[in-house]
Design a protein around this motif. Structure first.
Motif, PDB file in Angstrom:
ATOM      1  N   VAL A 182      -6.142-132.041  11.694  1.00 13.86           N
ATOM      2  CA  VAL A 182      -7.475-131.501  12.131  1.00 13.86           C
ATOM      3  C   VAL A 182      -7.120-129.933  12.899  1.00 13.86           C
ATOM      4  O   VAL A 182      -8.029-129.060  12.822  1.00 13.86           O
ATOM      5  N   VAL A 183      -5.990-129.838  13.781  1.00  6.12           N
ATOM      6  CA  VAL A 183      -5.637-128.799  14.606  1.00  6.12           C
ATOM      7  C   VAL A 183      -5.487-127.517  13.590  1.00  6.12           C
ATOM      8  O   VAL A 183      -5.661-126.355  13.695  1.00  6.12           O
ATOM      9  N   ALA A 184      -4.771-128.041  12.478  1.00  6.26           N
ATOM     10  CA  ALA A 184      -4.396-127.130  11.413  1.00  6.26           C
ATOM     11  C   ALA A 184      -5.622-126.254  10.750  1.00  6.26           C
ATOM     12  O   ALA A 184      -5.848-124.979  10.559  1.00  6.26           O
ATOM     13  N   CYS A 185      -6.652-127.095  10.596  1.00 10.31           N
ATOM     14  CA  CYS A 185      -7.994-126.671  10.112  1.00 10.31           C
ATOM     15  C   CYS A 185      -8.577-125.408  11.037  1.00 10.31           C
ATOM     16  O   CYS A 185      -9.219-124.598  10.865  1.00 10.31           O
ATOM     17  N   ILE A 186      -8.563-126.039  12.286  1.00  4.92           N
ATOM     18  CA  ILE A 186      -9.053-125.285  13.512  1.00  4.92           C
ATOM     19  C   ILE A 186      -8.346-123.830  13.547  1.00  4.92           C
ATOM     20  O   ILE A 186      -9.029-122.778  13.543  1.00  4.92           O
ATOM     21  N   THR A 187      -7.030-123.966  13.579  1.00  6.35           N
ATOM     22  CA  THR A 187      -6.171-122.493  13.566  1.00  6.35           C
ATOM     23  C   THR A 187      -6.336-121.794  12.598  1.00  6.35           C
ATOM     24  O   THR A 187      -6.418-120.720  12.667  1.00  6.35           O
ATOM     25  N   ILE A 188      -6.635-122.303  11.129  1.00  2.72           N
ATOM     26  CA  ILE A 188      -6.664-121.634   9.958  1.00  2.72           C
ATOM     27  C   ILE A 188      -7.995-120.613  10.298  1.00  2.72           C
ATOM     28  O   ILE A 188      -8.071-119.343  10.000  1.00  2.72           O
ATOM     29  N   ALA A 189      -9.025-121.496  10.749  1.00  7.51           N
ATOM     30  CA  ALA A 189     -10.235-120.656  11.097  1.00  7.51           C
ATOM     31  C   ALA A 189     -10.160-119.553  12.040  1.00  7.51           C
ATOM     32  O   ALA A 189     -10.718-118.473  11.759  1.00  7.51           O
ATOM     33  N   LEU A 190      -9.461-119.687  13.012  1.00  5.91           N
ATOM     34  CA  LEU A 190      -9.416-118.998  14.082  1.00  5.91           C
ATOM     35  C   LEU A 190      -8.340-117.679  13.666  1.00  5.91           C
ATOM     36  O   LEU A 190      -8.802-116.444  13.865  1.00  5.91           O
ATOM     37  N   LYS A 191      -7.315-117.966  12.979  1.00  8.62           N
ATOM     38  CA  LYS A 191      -6.420-116.830  12.676  1.00  8.62           C
ATOM     39  C   LYS A 191      -6.990-116.057  11.502  1.00  8.62           C
ATOM     40  O   LYS A 191      -6.871-114.944  11.513  1.00  8.62           O
ATOM     41  N   THR A 192      -7.770-116.737  10.657  1.00 13.98           N
ATOM     42  CA  THR A 192      -8.261-115.890   9.534  1.00 13.98           C
ATOM     43  C   THR A 192      -9.307-114.822  10.071  1.00 13.98           C
ATOM     44  O   THR A 192      -9.472-113.821   9.564  1.00 13.98           O
ATOM     45  N   LEU A 193     -10.028-115.475  11.018  1.00  8.00           N
ATOM     46  CA  LEU A 193     -10.894-114.638  11.660  1.00  8.00           C
ATOM     47  C   LEU A 193     -10.410-113.393  12.358  1.00  8.00           C
ATOM     48  O   LEU A 193     -10.803-112.317  12.503  1.00  8.00           O
ATOM     49  N   ALA A 194      -9.387-113.693  13.133  1.00  5.68           N
ATOM     50  CA  ALA A 194      -8.438-112.764  13.697  1.00  5.68           C
ATOM     51  C   ALA A 194      -7.985-111.657  12.776  1.00  5.68           C
ATOM     52  O   ALA A 194      -8.088-110.613  13.033  1.00  5.68           O
ATOM     53  N   TRP A 195      -7.412-112.285  11.459  1.00  6.46           N
ATOM     54  CA  TRP A 195      -7.060-110.847  10.636  1.00  6.46           C
ATOM     55  C   TRP A 195      -8.159-110.344   9.981  1.00  6.46           C
ATOM     56  O   TRP A 195      -8.056-109.055   9.841  1.00  6.46           O
ATOM     57  N   TRP A 196      -9.286-110.968   9.783  1.00  4.74           N
ATOM     58  CA  TRP A 196     -10.572-110.252   9.222  1.00  4.74           C
ATOM     59  C   TRP A 196     -11.212-109.177  10.155  1.00  4.74           C
ATOM     60  O   TRP A 196     -11.444-108.225   9.733  1.00  4.74           O
ATOM     61  N   VAL A 197     -10.905-109.571  11.698  1.00  6.01           N
ATOM     62  CA  VAL A 197     -11.550-108.181  12.540  1.00  6.01           C
ATOM     63  C   VAL A 197     -10.545-107.347  12.609  1.00  6.01           C
ATOM     64  O   VAL A 197     -10.986-106.271  13.175  1.00  6.01           O
ATOM     65  N   THR A 198      -9.479-107.507  12.576  1.00  6.74           N
ATOM     66  CA  THR A 198      -8.359-106.693  12.911  1.00  6.74           C
ATOM     67  C   THR A 198      -7.664-105.882  11.623  1.00  6.74           C
ATOM     68  O   THR A 198      -7.277-104.703  11.882  1.00  6.74           O
ATOM     69  N   ASP A 199      -7.485-106.754  10.392  1.00  8.62           N
ATOM     70  CA  ASP A 199      -6.896-106.053   9.640  1.00  8.62           C
ATOM     71  C   ASP A 199      -5.425-105.843   9.447  1.00  8.62           C
ATOM     72  O   ASP A 199      -4.930-104.981   8.985  1.00  8.62           O
ATOM     73  N   SER A 200      -4.848-106.845  10.333  1.00  8.48           N
ATOM     74  CA  SER A 200      -3.330-106.728  10.924  1.00  8.48           C
ATOM     75  C   SER A 200      -2.771-107.648   9.635  1.00  8.48           C
ATOM     76  O   SER A 200      -2.971-108.836   9.642  1.00  8.48           O
ATOM     77  N   VAL A 201      -1.639-106.997   8.917  1.00 11.43           N
ATOM     78  CA  VAL A 201      -0.705-107.866   8.300  1.00 11.43           C
ATOM     79  C   VAL A 201      -0.167-108.939   8.983  1.00 11.43           C
ATOM     80  O   VAL A 201       0.264-110.029   8.443  1.00 11.43           O
ATOM     81  N   GLY A 202       0.360-108.473  10.222  1.00 15.32           N
ATOM     82  CA  GLY A 202       0.714-109.684  11.090  1.00 15.32           C
ATOM     83  C   GLY A 202       0.058-110.866  11.177  1.00 15.32           C
ATOM     84  O   GLY A 202       0.511-111.906  11.338  1.00 15.32           O
ATOM     85  N   LEU A 203      -1.009-110.386  11.703  1.00 15.60           N
ATOM     86  CA  LEU A 203      -2.156-111.680  11.819  1.00 15.60           C
ATOM     87  C   LEU A 203      -2.208-112.591  10.406  1.00 15.60           C
ATOM     88  O   LEU A 203      -2.573-113.680  10.391  1.00 15.60           O
ATOM     89  N   LEU A 204      -2.335-111.720   9.212  1.00 16.81           N
ATOM     90  CA  LEU A 204      -2.364-112.464   7.999  1.00 16.81           C
ATOM     91  C   LEU A 204      -1.164-113.279   7.793  1.00 16.81           C
ATOM     92  O   LEU A 204      -1.551-114.188   7.157  1.00 16.81           O
ATOM     93  N   SER A 205      -0.121-112.955   8.076  1.00 17.76           N
ATOM     94  CA  SER A 205       0.935-113.761   7.936  1.00 17.76           C
ATOM     95  C   SER A 205       0.946-114.750   8.705  1.00 17.76           C
ATOM     96  O   SER A 205       1.365-116.122   8.561  1.00 17.76           O
ATOM     97  N   ASP A 206       0.395-114.837   9.945  1.00 22.19           N
ATOM     98  CA  ASP A 206       0.286-116.100  11.054  1.00 22.19           C
ATOM     99  C   ASP A 206      -0.885-116.797  10.261  1.00 22.19           C
ATOM    100  O   ASP A 206      -0.716-118.142  10.267  1.00 22.19           O
ATOM    101  N   ALA A 207      -1.982-116.330   9.578  1.00 22.03           N
ATOM    102  CA  ALA A 207      -2.823-117.307   9.087  1.00 22.03           C
ATOM    103  C   ALA A 207      -2.305-118.049   7.876  1.00 22.03           C
ATOM    104  O   ALA A 207      -2.360-119.116   7.675  1.00 22.03           O
TER     105      ALA A 207
END
Length: 308
Positions: free
Chosen positions: A19-44
């Motif tokens: 459950v937590v993995a699904c939530i964090t995937i959504a949060l981190k993917t959104l973070a990468w989408w709004v920033t276009d940071s490759v670092g946040l993409l790696s996190d997602a």
């Protein structure tokens, strides 16, 4: 608190991880989408690995809990090692993927957008992973579950990954050096590689019947020493050929117990039962196999004498 500990079974904790993995995937993917940071993409990307690992770990814990049957008379406890190994392999693949994307971005740096939102989303997901990892470590110690420990270690790695990414984004925003984003992503990937290799190694050692931990061996020897008896120079009761191994949550001890040949079978069996009970009471999850031998008889295993 004990009732809470009893509730934290490996299966329930791994469901929580899913459950937590699904939530964090959504949060981190959104973070990468709004920033276009490759670092946040790696996190997602690592959070995707978290989800796959938790699902596979849940499957293996379910298999490990099955009772012994005709085809598996010693149980299915080693299934947890497959979970740990699988998770380690996924971590290695994710790390290599992160490095691949980061190297390309290193030579084609891009500006980072909406830094504030990206950092807030990343920190929120990291907090969830950190809290879950703490509870999973606690449950792993109680249940001696390698699958839970592997998932908890991966979550801790994810937290450090997010921390490194956040530091990288802050440094990029302050310095204006866009290439720092890719450098941080590569550094994070190298740290993930180390954790992945560690999990694969531990899994392989468990599948090869690794001996019990040194501190557990001390407890086993203490029990045996308590039953050993010597009269003058004569050893009345002694133990030798002690062998141990681990299989998931189970621990196994094989040992020879020597006693006077004049003892009746009933007396010898009663003493053996007492030793077995003492061992299992001292070491949770232990199964002891004790072979009875007269004091003047020696047994040789894995010895050149066996071939004669």
């Amino acid at each position: 608190m004990k009732s809470v500990d009893l509730w934290m079974t490996p299966k329930r904790m791994l469901w929580a991880s899913v459950v937590v993995a699904c939530i964090t995937i959504a949060l981190k993917t959104l973070a990468w989408w709004v920033t276009d940071s490759v670092g946040l993409l790696s996190d997602a990307m690592e959070s995707l690995v978290n989800l796959a690992s938790a699902v596979f770990g849940l499957m293996m814990v379910t298999v490990a809990a099955r009772p012994a049957d005709d085809d598996h008379p010693y149980g299915h406890h080693k299934a947890e090692y497959f979970s740990s190994g699988f998770e380690g392999i996924l971590i290695l693949v994710a790390a290599l993927g992160i490095i691949w994307v980061a190297v390309h971005r290193l030579f084609d740096p891009q500006p980072i957008e909406q830094v504030g939102w990206g950092l807030a989303l990343s920190l929120g997901s990291s907090a969830l992973n950190g809290v879950l990892a703490w509870w999973m470590f606690r449950a792993a110690r109680q249940h001696r579950s390698l699958a839970l420990e592997a998932d908890a270690r991966h979550l801790v790695t994810d937290v450090w990954t997010s921390a490194g990414v956040v530091v990288g984004i802050v440094l990029v925003s302050i310095s204006g050096w866009l290439w720092l984003d890719a450098v941080v992503a590569i550094a994070v990937a190298l740290n993930i590689l180390k954790e992945g290799w560690r999990l694969v190694w531990r899994s392989s050692q468990g599948l090869m019947d690794e001996a019990l931990e040194p501190e557990v061996l001390v407890d086993v020897q203490k029990v045996l020493d308590g039953f050993a008896h010597q009269r003058g120079e004569t050893e009345i009761i002694r133990f030798d050929h002690l062998n141990t191994r681990k299989a998931g949550q189970r621990r196994f001890v094989d040992v020879h117990m020597h006693m006077p040949a004049s003892w009746t079978l009933g007396r010898a069996a009663a003493l053996r039962a007492s030793v077995e009970q003492a061992l299992m009471s001292e070491v949770p999850g232990l199964r002891a196999t004790i072979q009875l031998l007269p004091g003047d008889v020696e047994a040789h295993f894995d010895d050149a004498k066996d071939l004669k």
